[in-house]
Write a protein that holds these residues in place. Sequence first.
Motif: not given
Length: 93
Positions: A23, A26, A86
């Motif tokens: 996380w 990210a 992505n």
Amino acid sequence: CNALSGERPFLCHYCDSSFRFNWTRANHIRQIHKMQPYACVTCEMQFYTKYELRYHLLMNEHQSLDDSTEQRRAGQLFFSSKCGKNLDSQDNL
């Protein structure tokens, strides 16, 4: 546990940074490399977080609250470690 061992197994695919948690990687990618993976399907505005997208949906009344779950799914992207992009579906990974 990664937090206690000091390991940094999560690597940024855009620079040499490494992170203890996925996380945090990210967040780094969104903030530093300006990735905005959440998009409104009505007006195509892009956002860094799903919370920003949800706020946008509520304030602009693009759709009812009942449809907001589907809206969030539509804006979700999945990172491919193979190509570094992505993608809009896990099936494309």
